[in-house]
Every structure is written in C-alpha cells, then in structure tokens.
Design a protein around this motif. Structure first.
Motif, PDB file in Angstrom:
ATOM      1  N   GLN A  97       0.913  -0.880   1.796  1.00  0.00           N
ATOM      2  CA  GLN A  97       0.250  -2.016   1.124  1.00  0.00           C
ATOM      3  C   GLN A  97      -0.980  -2.430   1.931  1.00  0.00           C
ATOM      4  O   GLN A  97      -2.064  -2.638   1.366  1.00  0.00           O
ATOM      5  N   GLY A  98      -0.838  -2.527   3.238  1.00  0.00           N
ATOM      6  CA  GLY A  98      -1.970  -2.904   4.105  1.00  0.00           C
ATOM      7  C   GLY A  98      -3.089  -1.878   4.022  1.00  0.00           C
ATOM      8  O   GLY A  98      -4.272  -2.236   3.961  1.00  0.00           O
ATOM      9  N   GLU A  99      -2.738  -0.599   3.993  1.00  0.00           N
ATOM     10  CA  GLU A  99      -3.776   0.447   3.868  1.00  0.00           C
ATOM     11  C   GLU A  99      -4.522   0.285   2.541  1.00  0.00           C
ATOM     12  O   GLU A  99      -5.747   0.442   2.485  1.00  0.00           O
ATOM     13  N   ASN A 100      -3.776  -0.052   1.503  1.00  0.00           N
ATOM     14  CA  ASN A 100      -4.402  -0.161   0.178  1.00  0.00           C
ATOM     15  C   ASN A 100      -5.476  -1.236   0.098  1.00  0.00           C
ATOM     16  O   ASN A 100      -6.329  -1.206  -0.798  1.00  0.00           O
ATOM     17  N   ARG A 101      -5.464  -2.190   1.039  1.00  0.00           N
ATOM     18  CA  ARG A 101      -6.537  -3.189   1.070  1.00  0.00           C
ATOM     19  C   ARG A 101      -7.906  -2.507   1.157  1.00  0.00           C
ATOM     20  O   ARG A 101      -8.882  -2.954   0.566  1.00  0.00           O
ATOM     21  N   MET A 102      -7.965  -1.417   1.917  1.00  0.00           N
ATOM     22  CA  MET A 102      -9.240  -0.705   2.091  1.00  0.00           C
ATOM     23  C   MET A 102      -9.652   0.008   0.791  1.00  0.00           C
ATOM     24  O   MET A 102     -10.818  -0.025   0.398  1.00  0.00           O
ATOM     25  N   HIS A 103      -8.681   0.614   0.121  1.00  0.00           N
ATOM     26  CA  HIS A 103      -9.022   1.345  -1.106  1.00  0.00           C
ATOM     27  C   HIS A 103      -9.427   0.383  -2.226  1.00  0.00           C
ATOM     28  O   HIS A 103     -10.335   0.677  -3.005  1.00  0.00           O
ATOM     29  N   THR A 104      -8.740  -0.754  -2.308  1.00  0.00           N
ATOM     30  CA  THR A 104      -9.059  -1.679  -3.403  1.00  0.00           C
ATOM     31  C   THR A 104     -10.427  -2.334  -3.211  1.00  0.00           C
ATOM     32  O   THR A 104     -11.177  -2.504  -4.173  1.00  0.00           O
TER      33      THR A 104
END
Ligand code: CP
Ligand code: NVA
Length: 313
Positions: free
Chosen positions: A295-302
């Motif tokens: 979830q934390g990694e997805n902050r970058m993709h979003t």
C-alpha cells in the motif's frame, strides 16, 4: 481519454465521478506495470512542480519526489517558513506567481479552504497532499491496493477504525463509489464531516452499497474483507486531545482478536504512520494479512498517475 483531466485540480474524491476515478486507477496500474518491467515512462520531461508541506510527511512527500523524477520532471520543496506567506503575503498573490513558474503545486496543509484558494488562483493543477477534509492521493492508493489484493470491489466489506478525518473521508467516498460496504467504527462523538457523509451516501445509493457509522466494532469487523487502521490523534489539529483520544479509542484497537472477527482472508491496511500498541499491534502490522508495505509503495504509482493525467500539455 485523459484530456478531461488536463489542468484539473485533484483536491478530493468528492470532486470526481466513479468513471474518472476508475481511469486514474487504470492509469496507476499501467504506470506500475511499466515501473515493474523497467519500461521508460518519462512523460513529463523538463516539467517542474512545487511542493508546500505545512505538516510532517514521509510517504506523501517522498513518493512525490520519486514519482516526479521517474516521470522526467523535477520537484522543488518550498519551505513554508521561507515563503513570504509566513510574513503575511496573501495566498492569492503567492498562487498566481507560483503558477507562472511551475507546472503544478502539491500542498499539505490544515483547512481544505487553503487548497481551494490556491486552486482558484492557479491555472496549473493543485494536488491535495492532505487537508482536514480529504487525503485523495491516499484514497486513490487505497482503491488500487484493494483492487490488487482482492481482484474487484463489488460486494466487499471495509471496516475502518481510526480518526474519523481526512483518510477516513476519502475512503468512505471511494468505498461507496465502487460498491463496497464501509463501516466506520468509532467512539461516540467522533463523527465524519456531514458533507462527506452526504456524498458517500449519494454514491452508495447508486452502487448499492452501505455507509455505516457505528460504535459497534464487532459488527463492523464481522465478515470484513478489509480492516483499515489509522492514528487516533491526527497531525496538528487534535494532538492536544491525545490522552483523551487514546482512552476513547482503545476499545477500537486493531489487534489479533479483532482480525479474527473479520474474514479469514481479510487484509490489514493502514495509511501509516501507525502507532504500535495504540491503533494497531505489532503482530497485526507484521503479520501475514498485512498489506501496508505494498500500500505504501502504491503511493508513488498513484501520484504518478495524478501528475500524468492533470499536467497541462
Ligand atoms: N500516509 C501518509 O500520508 O503518510 P505521510 O504522512 O508519511 O505522508
Ligand atoms: N489522519 C492522519 C493521516 C496521516 C497520513 C493525520 O491527519 O495525521
């Protein structure tokens, strides 16, 4: 397909339709795939973005730097105490000047009206990096993470336990929009913003989902597919009530016993930062159901998706 986003501000899920949020989810997934495969995606070469953070941040601020760099752009941190706004220059003057230099502005601040005022005076997009009302980059991340982990949204049940504030508000709207039942479990007297509740209920009426605010944590956990935690004392605005809040929220701690009341295949999500021993336990965040690192990694993709979609060509 994305021209409708150009120059548009990203201030809250409340301002977007389900179809638009779905496009941002799909764009995020495409950009994530490219990143995983090592495919170049420098769509914003030579662009530059300003960032103003009036509160602390690990994920939001640094994922933006990483995202902008991967897109070929540069991001500049504008320290609030070094801007003339700290000496009283009006936001409307600052906003019009910043708009002449940068291709967009990313702001974390207190009241939502502050990001709205910047947006009113800027042609380039303003992206909300967290206000009291919404945390829309987190909201988009949460939807992408649930889709990745669960395959689809329809019919899922989300149990949220934490401060009934920005992250909760965006999650309420996102869940209701995509047909997930959202149960917000909180002590008496901790209620969502009425306008957010209204918007979430409007989406729920269309998608056929439920928006429930309850003091009954067991009912919220029962058969939940997603158990979502957050701090009990948000940054800057209610920290002075910390001791009282810890007392009030303790029955809503997400621990092993709480996770056992949800579905066996439930995932644990948390926007972070989390406080082990308060809003959740070590066992839960470190356990096999925890989705928080992805979830934390997805902050970058979003945030990449938001930049690619909204930056004016
Ligand atoms: N979730 C989140 O917004 O984290 P930061 O406060 O570290 O940015
Ligand atoms: N509700 C929390 C979220 C932090 C990402 C806060 O506002 O501090």
């Amino acid at each position: 397909m994305r021209d409708k986003f150009r120059g548009r501000d990203y201030l809250g899920l409340k301002d977007f339709t389900k179809e638009e949020m779905n496009e941002l989810i799909e764009l995020t997934q495409d950009l994530k795939r490219k990143w995983v495969m090592g495919e170049p995606h420098a769509y914003l070469r030579d662009r530059s973005f300003g960032m103003i953070f009036e509160k602390k941040s690990t994920r939001t601020r640094n994922s933006f730097h990483a995202a902008a760099t991967a897109l070929g752009a540069q991001s500049f941190y504008l320290r609030p105490d070094e801007l003339q706004t700290s000496r009283g220059e009006p936001i409307k003057d600052t906003a019009r000047i910043i708009d002449r230099y940068f291709d967009g502005l990313y702001i974390r601040t207190f009241g939502h009206e502050i990001v709205e005022e910047f947006a009113q005076y800027m042609k380039n997009p303003v992206i909300n990096a967290l206000t009291a009302l919404e945390h829309p980059c987190q909201g988009l991340t949460d939807l992408v993470t649930i889709k990745e982990k669960k395959g689809d949204f329809k019919g899922l049940k989300v149990c949220y336990a934490g401060d009934v504030y920005n992250v909760c508000h965006s999650l309420m709207i996102g869940s209701a929009m995509f047909g997930m039942d959202i149960y917000v479990a909180a002590p008496k007297g901790y209620d969502p913003d009425p306008e957010i509740l209204r918007v979430a209920n409007e989406h729920a009426a269309v998608s056929g989902s439920k928006v429930i605010v309850t003091q009954d944590f067991d009912a919220a956990l029962k058969d939940a597919d997603v158990v979502y935690g957050n701090t009990w004392h948000s940054m800057g605005e209610n920290e002075e009530q910390k001791e009282q809040r810890i007392k009030d929220f303790m029955p809503y701690q997400i621990n092993k016993q709480a996770m056992e009341k949800a579905r066996k295949d439930a995932i644990f999500m948390h926007c972070l930062p989390g406080y082990r021993g308060e809003d959740m336990t070590d066992e839960v965040i470190e356990g096999s159901q925890s989705a928080v690192w992805d979830q934390g990694e997805n902050r970058m993709h979003t945030v990449k998706a938001v930049l690619v979609a909204t930056t004016i060509k």
